[in-house]
Scaffold this active site. Structure first.
Site, PDB file in Angstrom:
ATOM      1  N   ARG A 120       0.852  -1.194   0.000  1.00  0.00           N
ATOM      2  CA  ARG A 120       0.000   0.000   0.000  1.00  0.00           C
ATOM      3  C   ARG A 120       0.885   1.239   0.000  1.00  0.00           C
ATOM      4  O   ARG A 120       0.932   1.993   0.962  1.00  0.00           O
ATOM      5  CB  ARG A 120      -0.954  -0.077   1.171  1.00  0.00           C
ATOM      6  CG  ARG A 120      -1.963  -1.155   0.872  1.00  0.00           C
ATOM      7  CD  ARG A 120      -2.937  -1.342   1.959  1.00  0.00           C
ATOM      8  NE  ARG A 120      -4.276  -1.467   1.404  1.00  0.00           N
ATOM      9  CZ  ARG A 120      -5.333  -1.763   2.122  1.00  0.00           C
ATOM     10  NH1 ARG A 120      -5.223  -1.921   3.406  1.00  0.00           N
ATOM     11  NH2 ARG A 120      -6.503  -1.858   1.558  1.00  0.00           N
ATOM     12  N   GLN A 125      -0.988   2.476  -5.632  1.00  0.00           N
ATOM     13  CA  GLN A 125      -2.358   2.803  -5.207  1.00  0.00           C
ATOM     14  C   GLN A 125      -3.411   2.356  -6.229  1.00  0.00           C
ATOM     15  O   GLN A 125      -4.458   1.840  -5.860  1.00  0.00           O
ATOM     16  CB  GLN A 125      -2.471   4.306  -4.990  1.00  0.00           C
ATOM     17  CG  GLN A 125      -3.080   4.650  -3.650  1.00  0.00           C
ATOM     18  CD  GLN A 125      -2.826   6.096  -3.246  1.00  0.00           C
ATOM     19  OE1 GLN A 125      -2.582   6.962  -4.085  1.00  0.00           O
ATOM     20  NE2 GLN A 125      -2.902   6.356  -1.968  1.00  0.00           N
ATOM     21  N   ASP A 128      -4.342  -1.441  -6.081  1.00  0.00           N
ATOM     22  CA  ASP A 128      -4.707  -1.918  -4.748  1.00  0.00           C
ATOM     23  C   ASP A 128      -6.116  -2.530  -4.764  1.00  0.00           C
ATOM     24  O   ASP A 128      -7.105  -1.838  -4.564  1.00  0.00           O
ATOM     25  CB  ASP A 128      -4.615  -0.721  -3.782  1.00  0.00           C
ATOM     26  CG  ASP A 128      -4.904  -1.072  -2.347  1.00  0.00           C
ATOM     27  OD1 ASP A 128      -5.348  -2.203  -2.075  1.00  0.00           O
ATOM     28  OD2 ASP A 128      -4.704  -0.195  -1.492  1.00  0.00           O
ATOM     29  N   SER A 131      -8.283  -2.219  -1.492  1.00  0.00           N
ATOM     30  CA  SER A 131      -8.983  -0.948  -1.306  1.00  0.00           C
ATOM     31  C   SER A 131     -10.156  -0.811  -2.266  1.00  0.00           C
ATOM     32  O   SER A 131     -11.242  -0.397  -1.862  1.00  0.00           O
ATOM     33  CB  SER A 131      -8.030   0.240  -1.513  1.00  0.00           C
ATOM     34  OG  SER A 131      -7.127   0.318  -0.435  1.00  0.00           O
ATOM     35  N   TYR A 228      -1.683  -0.518   9.816  1.00  0.00           N
ATOM     36  CA  TYR A 228      -2.717  -1.461  10.252  1.00  0.00           C
ATOM     37  C   TYR A 228      -2.881  -1.444  11.762  1.00  0.00           C
ATOM     38  O   TYR A 228      -2.069  -0.861  12.479  1.00  0.00           O
ATOM     39  CB  TYR A 228      -2.361  -2.870   9.784  1.00  0.00           C
ATOM     40  CG  TYR A 228      -2.482  -3.048   8.301  1.00  0.00           C
ATOM     41  CD1 TYR A 228      -3.725  -3.200   7.699  1.00  0.00           C
ATOM     42  CD2 TYR A 228      -1.359  -3.039   7.483  1.00  0.00           C
ATOM     43  CE1 TYR A 228      -3.848  -3.353   6.332  1.00  0.00           C
ATOM     44  CE2 TYR A 228      -1.464  -3.196   6.112  1.00  0.00           C
ATOM     45  CZ  TYR A 228      -2.711  -3.357   5.550  1.00  0.00           C
ATOM     46  OH  TYR A 228      -2.822  -3.507   4.197  1.00  0.00           O
TER      47      TYR A 228
HETATM   48  P1  NAD Z   1      -8.282  -3.532   7.689  1.00  0.00           P
HETATM   49  O1  NAD Z   1      -9.205  -4.068   6.661  1.00  0.00           O
HETATM   50  O2  NAD Z   1      -7.069  -4.300   8.035  1.00  0.00           O
HETATM   51  O3  NAD Z   1      -9.096  -3.289   9.043  1.00  0.00           O
HETATM   52  C1  NAD Z   1     -10.260  -2.510   9.057  1.00  0.00           C
HETATM   53  C2  NAD Z   1     -10.233  -1.562  10.237  1.00  0.00           C
HETATM   54  O4  NAD Z   1     -10.477  -2.271  11.452  1.00  0.00           O
HETATM   55  C3  NAD Z   1      -8.919  -0.831  10.425  1.00  0.00           C
HETATM   56  O5  NAD Z   1      -9.156   0.567  10.396  1.00  0.00           O
HETATM   57  C4  NAD Z   1      -8.450  -1.289  11.797  1.00  0.00           C
HETATM   58  O6  NAD Z   1      -7.748  -0.281  12.500  1.00  0.00           O
HETATM   59  C5  NAD Z   1      -9.762  -1.627  12.471  1.00  0.00           C
HETATM   60  N1  NAD Z   1      -9.650  -2.468  13.666  1.00  0.00           N
HETATM   61  C6  NAD Z   1      -8.817  -3.510  13.896  1.00  0.00           C
HETATM   62  N2  NAD Z   1      -9.008  -4.017  15.128  1.00  0.00           N
HETATM   63  C7  NAD Z   1      -9.995  -3.288  15.704  1.00  0.00           C
HETATM   64  C8  NAD Z   1     -10.641  -3.329  16.980  1.00  0.00           C
HETATM   65  N3  NAD Z   1     -10.299  -4.230  17.889  1.00  0.00           N
HETATM   66  N4  NAD Z   1     -11.606  -2.431  17.225  1.00  0.00           N
HETATM   67  C9  NAD Z   1     -11.951  -1.513  16.284  1.00  0.00           C
HETATM   68  N5  NAD Z   1     -11.387  -1.422  15.076  1.00  0.00           N
HETATM   69  C10 NAD Z   1     -10.413  -2.302  14.778  1.00  0.00           C
HETATM   70  O7  NAD Z   1      -7.850  -2.056   7.318  1.00  0.00           O
HETATM   71  P2  NAD Z   1      -7.838  -1.335   5.895  1.00  0.00           P
HETATM   72  O8  NAD Z   1      -9.183  -0.879   5.564  1.00  0.00           O
HETATM   73  O9  NAD Z   1      -7.161  -2.212   4.945  1.00  0.00           O
HETATM   74  O10 NAD Z   1      -6.960  -0.052   6.203  1.00  0.00           O
HETATM   75  C11 NAD Z   1      -5.766  -0.137   6.987  1.00  0.00           C
HETATM   76  C12 NAD Z   1      -4.963   1.127   6.882  1.00  0.00           C
HETATM   77  O11 NAD Z   1      -4.329   1.198   5.610  1.00  0.00           O
HETATM   78  C13 NAD Z   1      -5.722   2.405   7.035  1.00  0.00           C
HETATM   79  O12 NAD Z   1      -4.904   3.279   7.779  1.00  0.00           O
HETATM   80  C14 NAD Z   1      -5.878   2.901   5.632  1.00  0.00           C
HETATM   81  O13 NAD Z   1      -6.079   4.277   5.564  1.00  0.00           O
HETATM   82  C15 NAD Z   1      -4.557   2.492   5.078  1.00  0.00           C
HETATM   83  N6  NAD Z   1      -4.539   2.402   3.615  1.00  0.00           N
HETATM   84  C16 NAD Z   1      -3.504   2.998   2.933  1.00  0.00           C
HETATM   85  C17 NAD Z   1      -3.447   2.905   1.546  1.00  0.00           C
HETATM   86  C18 NAD Z   1      -2.329   3.548   0.784  1.00  0.00           C
HETATM   87  O14 NAD Z   1      -1.582   4.329   1.316  1.00  0.00           O
HETATM   88  N7  NAD Z   1      -2.153   3.223  -0.494  1.00  0.00           N
HETATM   89  C19 NAD Z   1      -4.422   2.219   0.863  1.00  0.00           C
HETATM   90  C20 NAD Z   1      -5.438   1.617   1.579  1.00  0.00           C
HETATM   91  C21 NAD Z   1      -5.475   1.701   2.955  1.00  0.00           C
END
Ligand code: NAD
Length: 377
Positions: A120, A125, A128, A131, A228
């Site tokens: 990521r 991007q 991905d 996402s 994460y």
């Molecule tokens: P994910 O699917 O791994 O998890 C979903 C959400 O659940 C996350 O926000 C996580 O913090 C939350 N979570 C985990 N345990 C929890 C708990 N016990 N209680 C409440 N919430 C909990 O996450 P994701 O959607 O793949 O995103 C992860 C991170 O990656 C985010 O910060 C997102 O902004 C980032 N991201 C970055 C890029 C990039 O830079 N290219 C792209 C996509 C996502």
């Protein structure tokens, strides 16, 4: 070189790994594109539309001719038999816990890429798939909840009386959760959300939702360098549960999306908490495939527990397949484009590229990914 777009062998998968747009782009790069007959049917893309974009419509047997195969899911054992040695396969390979399937891919001599392992980083991007698909899953989760709710979502003041706005609580404010929040807001609900990563607080607020969380020292350190969530301690989980139990009793709809990489999904809602919800409430568990955030949620089923409808639908992006395929196809195309030599129209894998290193599972007869026993060079 020839690219083959497979019709998914899993009958429950309506998505397809190419769109007329990406077919046009691939032919412009000098690639020959063969689309398996009916591959786009579940995504509202006809064979004629693929043809008009420059593809030839073929049969399953044409897979043998392909230098590159684009798929939504990992090829089955039967699919693997139809691949030529040296072919490149791009798909969501679901590699964890499926080591025998990886061994079969290696044995077939194909270079298999797991698109869900795409790093990521800014450069990747547009490739991905996690996402692009999670975003749609978050949207669709709210649509499914609204459909099952039996009440209106927005506040409506009418001559015949007032309907209160639905209260929606989103647990886990990552990609899926943030889109769930935005979608519920668009439908007029009063929305709150929680996460264990402090960065989520501002993002939730910027979407007009209320942020609710146990904000102790552990919370302040809950985000990994990769962005994460960490698995939280028993103490934190207990504090979180108390907060959630109280909040949830006032909610109409809960959407859970919480995941921890490489671990089972955290259990966020117990049977007791469900019992505390108002009858007629709806809960959607987007983490159900990974063990579930909600006790009693069942993969692929909708169950009523103590008067609460608990939705455990699988493959939510597949329920808006036309949109999901469009974005997924573009993710795959963008990655494939990095491997095409524009002069000759041939595809060549550079095993030193960081995106290739992160996603290649098998190559030249062996498993190469370090997470699955491959040797790093
Ligand atoms: P994910 O699917 O791994 O998890 C979903 C959400 O659940 C996350 O926000 C996580 O913090 C939350 N979570 C985990 N345990 C929890 C708990 N016990 N209680 C409440 N919430 C909990 O996450 P994701 O959607 O793949 O995103 C992860 C991170 O990656 C985010 O910060 C997102 O902004 C980032 N991201 C970055 C890029 C990039 O830079 N290219 C792209 C996509 C996502």
């Amino acid at each position: 070189d020839t690219v083959y777009i497979a019709k998914e062998s899993d009958a429950l998968e309506p998505r397809v790994a190419a769109s007329p747009d990406t077919v046009k782009r691939m032919t412009a790069l000098g690639l020959d594109v063969i689309v398996q007959k009916g591959a786009g049917a579940g995504s509202q893309i006809s064979d004629e539309a693929f043809q008009a974009a420059g593809a030839r419509i073929g049969t399953a047997a044409d897979a043998k001719k392909a230098d590159v195969v684009l798929r939504v899911r990992r090829p089955s054992d039967t699919d693997i038999k139809s691949l030529k040695a040296g072919a490149i396969v791009l798909a969501q390979m679901d590699p964890y816990g499926n080591e025998p399937a990886l061994a079969a891919l290696a044995k077939a001599g194909v270079t298999a890429f797991a698109m869900e392992l795409m790093p990521r980083i800014t450069r990747a991007q547009s490739m991905d798939v996690l996402s692009s698909q999670a975003n749609l899953a978050g949207y669709q989760a709210v649509i499914e909840a609204a459909h099952s709710f039996g009440r209106a979502m927005p506040m409506m003041m009418t001559a015949a009386g007032t309907v209160a706005a639905a209260k929606v609580f989103v647990m886990g404010a990552g990609v899926a959760g943030l889109q769930a929040i935005a979608t519920a807001r668009r439908l007029g609900a009063a929305v709150s959300a929680t996460d264990v990563r402090p960065a989520a607080k501002e993002q939730v607020a910027s979407l007009g939702a209320k942020f609710i969380a146990v904000e102790d020292d552990e919370f302040k350190a809950a985000e990994t360098a990769g962005g994460y969530a960490k698995e939280m301690s028993k103490e934190y989980q207990a504090k979180q549960a108390a907060l959630v139990a109280d909040h949830i009793s006032k909610q109409d709809i809960v959407v859970t999306t919480a995941l921890i990489p490489g671990r089972p999904a955290p259990r966020l809602i117990s049977r007791d908490m469900l019992k505390g919800m108002k009858p007629g409430s709806v809960a959607v568990d987007l983490a159900v495939e990974r063990g579930g955030n909600i006790e009693g949620a069942r993969p692929g089923e909708t169950v009523v527990i103590d008067g609460v409808t608990v939705i455990g639908l699988l493959n939510l992006p597949g329920r808006i397949a036309a949109s999901a395929s469009l974005l997924y196809a573009k993710n795959l195309y963008t990655f494939l484009e990095t491997m095409v030599d524009k002069e000759s129209g041939s595809v060549k894998v550079n095993m030193d590229d960081e995106l290739v290193k992160a996603t290649a599972l098998t190559h030249a007869g062996a498993i190469v990914h370090p997470a699955f026993g491959g040797q790093t060079s």
